[in-house]
Design an enzyme around this catalytic site. Structure first.
Site, PDB file in Angstrom:
ATOM      1  N   PRO A 128     -72.867  11.048  -6.629  1.00 28.63           N
ATOM      2  CA  PRO A 128     -72.264  10.578  -5.371  1.00 28.63           C
ATOM      3  C   PRO A 128     -72.170  11.688  -4.329  1.00 28.63           C
ATOM      4  CG  PRO A 128     -71.018   9.747  -7.249  1.00 28.63           C
ATOM      5  CD  PRO A 128     -72.032  10.710  -7.801  1.00 28.63           C
ATOM      6  N   GLU A 245     -93.300  12.125 -10.501  1.00 29.15           N
ATOM      7  CA  GLU A 245     -92.622  11.072  -9.730  1.00 29.15           C
ATOM      8  C   GLU A 245     -93.182  11.002  -8.308  1.00 29.15           C
ATOM      9  OE1 GLU A 245     -88.362  11.192  -9.906  1.00 29.15           O
ATOM     10  OE2 GLU A 245     -88.112   9.972  -8.123  1.00 29.15           O
ATOM     11  N   GLY A 343     -93.165 -12.456  15.990  1.00 37.13           N
ATOM     12  CA  GLY A 343     -91.879 -12.986  15.494  1.00 37.13           C
ATOM     13  C   GLY A 343     -91.913 -13.292  14.019  1.00 37.13           C
TER      14      GLY A 343
END
Ligand code: FAD
Length: 382
Positions: A128, A245, A343
Site C-alpha cells: 500500500p 514480466e 461515438g
C-alpha cells in the site's frame, strides 16, 4: 526476419483456436462478473499451455522462449487484457520464482500442479505504501525456529483473491539505507496458511475481469523451507523476474494494439460519411498507417530484446526500452482507435472501448514509464 519456425506456427494455430472458441465467447460475462473462472486455467493446463519452458519432469513442455511469445500474443488477441494478464502472471511473473530459485523439494511439490493449472499463482511485491521503490517494502519476516513469522500487507495483487500460491517479498532485516536492497527475501506462501487474508478485492478502471486484491498477513507462519533462494537476495530475484514480466508486457501491448487496429480497419471500411466509407479518406488512412508503423516498431523491439534475453545476455536496457515504448505505444493506438470509431468508440458495446481502458494499465503495472526511463538513463548516461 524470421523469428518463428513451423512448430511455433502450429502452436500459434492451436492457441488461437482455443482463444477463439473457449475464451472470446466469455469475455463479456467475465468483465461483468469481475473475474474469470479458475476452470480456464485447468483447461489451459490440459492443453499443455502452462509451464511452457519448464522441464518436462515437473510437468512443463521444455519449449523455447519464442513458444512463450506465441502464447502471450495469442492470449492478448482475445480482446481481454484481463485474460492475458492473468495467464502472464501465472506463467511468467509469479511461478518463475519457484522454477529459478526454489529447492528441488518445492519444485517437485508444486510445479506439476502449477503446470496443470490446478494451483493458480500470484506475485506479491507492491505494498500500500509504494510499488516503484521495491527496496522500501515493509512486510517483515522474522525467523522463529523452523518458521518465518510474516506481518504486513500487499497491494494491487493480480490473481490476488483466487490464487492458491503466492510468491511474496518480505524484509528479513531492517532496512538501513545502505542495506535496504539486501534485506529482502522471497517466500512461497500457500493460501490456506493461518494469518493469510484477502483484505479486499479492488474495483478498477480497466482489466475488469482480472482479480486484483489487497492482501494482509498477521503472524503468518511460513515453513522455513518455503524460503526461495538464499535469505536476503530477494530484491535481485524480483528484478530478475521483472525482466521476463516486462518482455511479456511488451508482447501483450503490441498484440492488443494489433487486434484493436484490425477491428478499427474493419469498422472504417463499413462506416459511411460524406458519400463513402471512412477508409477512403486520406486522413483516416494516414492515421491507420501511423498506428500500424507504431505497432511494428513495438513488435520488433520486443522480439529483439526477447532474443537477447534468451541468449543469456544482459538485456536490462533493451527490456526497459520495450516496456517503455510498447506501453506508451499501446496508449497512442488506443486513443487513435477510439477516435476513428467516433461515438461508438466510447460505447461499452464496442471492444475498442474496453481496449482503451485495459491499455491504460500498461504504463503503470510492472514498472512505470518513469521508472523505465530512469533505468535506461542509468545505462546510457555515464
Ligand atoms: C491492475 C494492477 C495490477 C497489478 N498487479 C500487481 C501484481 O500482481 N503484483 C505486484 O506486486 N504489483 C502489482 N501491481 C502494482 C504495480 O506494479 C505498481 O502499481 C507500480 O509498480 C507502481 O507503483 P505504485 O502504484 O505504488 O506507484 P508509485 O510508486 O507510488 O508511483 C506513483 C507515480 O510516481 C512516479 N514515480 C515514482 N518514483 C519516481 C521517481 N523516482 N522518479 C519519477 N517518478 C517517479 C511513478 O512513475 C508514478 O507515476 C499492479 C498494479 C495494478 C494497477
Amino acid at each position: 526476419m524470421k523469428v518463428f519456425d513451423e512448430q511455433h506456427d502450429m502452436f500459434r494455430a492451436t492457441v488461437r483456436s482455443f482463444v477463439e472458441k473457449e475464451v472470446m465467447p466469455h469475455v463479456e460475462a467475465w468483465e461483468t462478473a469481475g473475474r474469470m473462472p479458475k476452470a480456464i486455467f485447468r483447461r489451459m493446463g490440459e492443453l499443455g499451455f502452462l509451464g511452457l519452458e519448464y522441464d518436462e519432469r515437473y510437468g512443463g513442455a521444455g519449449a523455447d522462449v519464442m513458444m512463450t511469445a506465441v502464447l502471450h500474443e495469442e492470449c492478448a488477441r482475445s480482446r481481454s487484457g484481463s485474460f492475458a494478464m492473468a495467464v502472464g502472471v501465472h506463467c511468467d511473473m509469479a511461478s518463475p520464482h519457484l522454477y529459478w530459485t526454489g529447492s528441488e523439494a518445492l519444485k517437485e511439490t508444486y510445479l506439476p500442479a502449477i503446470c496443470r493449472g490446478e494451483k493458480l499463482t500470484a506475485i506479491a511485491v507492491t505494498e500500500p505504501g509504494g510499488g516503484s521503490d521495491v527496496a522500501a517494502i515493509r512486510t517483515r519476516a522474522v525467523r522463529d525456529g523452523n518458521h518465518y513469522v510474516i506481518n504486513g500487507a500487499k497491494m494491487f495483487i493480480t490473481n490476488g483473491a483466487m490464487a492458491d500460491l503466492y510468491f511474496l517479498a518480505a524484509r528479513v532485516e531492517s532496512g538501513s539505507d545502505d542495506r535496504r536492497h539486501r534485506g529482502i527475501s522471497m517466500f512461497l506462501v500457500e493460501r490456506e496458511t493461518p494469518g493469510f487474508g484477502v483484505s479486499r478485492t479492488l474495483d478498477k478502471m480497466g482489466m475488469r475481469a482480472s482479480d486484483t486484491a489487497e492482501l494482509s498477513f498477521q503472524d503468518m507462519r511460513v515453513p522455513a523451507e518455503n524460503l526461495l533462494g538464499r535469505e536476503g537476495v530477494g530484491f535481485y530475484e524480483v528484478m530478475r523476474v521483472f525482466q521476463r514480466e516486462r518482455l511479456v508486457a511488451g508482447l501483450h501491448a503490441f498484440a492488443m494494439a494489433d487486434r484493436a487496429l484490425e477491428d478499427t480497419i474493419a469498422y472504417v471500411r463499413e462506416r459511411q460519411a460524406f458519400g463513402g466509407p471512412l477508409s477512403d479518406k486520406q486522413a483516416v488512412r494516414h492515421k491507420l498507417a501511423e498506428m500500424a508503423t507504431d505497432i511494428e516498431a513495438g513488435r520488433w523491439l520486443t522480439y529483439a530484446a526477447w532474443q537477447k534475453y534468451a541468449a543469456g545476455e544482459d538485456a536490462v536496457r533493451e527490456v526497459s526500452m520495450v516496456k517503455l515504448f510498447t506501453a506508451e505505444m499501446v496508449n497512442r493506438v488506443a486513443y487513435g482507435c477510439v477516435q476513428l470509431h467516433g461515438g461508438y468508440g466510447y460505447m461499452r458495446e464496442y471492444p475498442v472501448e474496453r481496449f482503451a481502458r485495459d491499455a491504460r494499465l500498461m504504463t503503470i503495472g510492472g514498472g512505470t514509464s518513469e521508472i523505465m526511463k530512469d533505468i535506461i538513463a542509468k545505462a546510457i548516461v555515464r
